[in-house]
Design an enzyme around this catalytic site. Sequence first.
Site, short mmCIF file in Angstrom:
data_model
loop_
_atom_site.label_atom_id
_atom_site.label_comp_id
_atom_site.label_asym_id
_atom_site.label_seq_id
_atom_site.Cartn_x
_atom_site.Cartn_y
_atom_site.Cartn_z
N CYS A 207 0.82 -1.22 0.00
CA CYS A 207 0.00 0.00 0.00
C CYS A 207 0.85 1.26 0.00
O CYS A 207 0.34 2.34 0.33
CB CYS A 207 -0.92 0.00 1.22
SG CYS A 207 -1.97 -1.46 1.31
N CYS A 229 -4.97 4.48 8.23
CA CYS A 229 -5.10 3.03 8.45
C CYS A 229 -6.22 2.69 9.42
O CYS A 229 -6.72 1.58 9.44
CB CYS A 229 -3.79 2.45 8.95
SG CYS A 229 -3.29 3.09 10.57
FE1 SF4 Z 1 -2.16 -2.29 3.44
FE2 SF4 Z 1 -3.27 -1.81 5.83
FE3 SF4 Z 1 -2.95 -4.29 5.01
FE4 SF4 Z 1 -0.83 -2.81 5.67
S1 SF4 Z 1 -2.39 -3.49 7.06
S2 SF4 Z 1 -1.04 -4.21 3.87
S3 SF4 Z 1 -1.50 -0.78 4.99
S4 SF4 Z 1 -4.25 -2.74 4.00
#
Ligand code: SF4
Length: 247
Positions: A207, A229
Site C-alpha cells: 500500500c 489506516c
Molecule cells: Fe495495506 Fe493496511 Fe494491510 Fe498494511 S495493514 S497491507 S497498509 S491494507
Amino acid sequence: MSALLEPVNDVASKARALDARLRLASPQKILKTAIDLYGDKLALVSSFGAESAVLLHMAAQIDPSIPVLFLDTGMLFGQTLDYRQKLAAELGLTDVRDLRPRYNDVAVHDPGQDLWKSDTDACCRIRKVLPLDHALEGFDGWVTGRKRFHGGSRLRLKVVEAADGKIKFNPLANWSKAELDAYAAEHKLPAHPLVEFGYPSVGCWPCTKPAESDDVRSGRWAGSEKTECGIHVSRVEAPALDVGGDI
Ligand code: SF4
C-alpha cells in the site's frame, strides 16, 4: 456545581485543558509534560517510518525506557524492519515492543495474505487496529508522530486530544517539514533507507508507493480514497468487522 454542568467525559475535559496549556509549546516540552504526567502509563506509537527518528530521538533524550509500540503488520518493507533495529539501538531505546497480528485473525480473515487487494480497511483492522488496541489496554495515554502539514483530516490535529478513553499527545502537530529536517540534520539522525528512493512516507509494501506529488502521504493507498489506516479513527466511528478472538 449542578450535575448538569459537570464534565460528561473526564478524559475529554483533561485533554481540552492540556491542549490549552500546551498548544503553543515546543515538541520537547509537550513530550516531557506527557512523560511527567503519565509515567509508565504512557506509550509512544511509532511506525519507524520516514519521519519517525525525530520524535524517537526526543523521547530517548527524556526517557529511553519509554514503551515504544511498533506495529509489525507482517507486510512491512524489509528496510523498515532493519531500520527499526538500527534506530532503536542507536537511540538507546530499551523498551521497543513489536506488535503482531493475532495468528487466528490472520488465519481466518487473511489466509492468503492478500486481503489488502480486496478490503484494505479489514486488512488494516486485523494487522494494525486490533493489535494496537490490545497493546494500549494497559496505558492511559499515548504519543503519536502526526503532523498538521500532512493534510487531510490531520489539518485540524490538536496537540492533545482524547480518543476512546485515553489521552493522545501529538508533540509534532505544529511542526513543518523544514523543522523536522533541520532537527534530523542537527542531530545527525539516520534516514529511513527508502527516503532516498522517493518515499517521504512509508507503510506496508502493498500500500505504499513513492510520492506522486508534494503531498507527503500521496504514495499511501495511492489510487484509492483511503488516507488513514484506522488507528487514529475513534472506535465509535470505526467500521465493524466480525473478527474472531478475544480482543
Ligand atoms: Fe495495506 Fe493496511 Fe494491510 Fe498494511 S495493514 S497491507 S497498509 S491494507
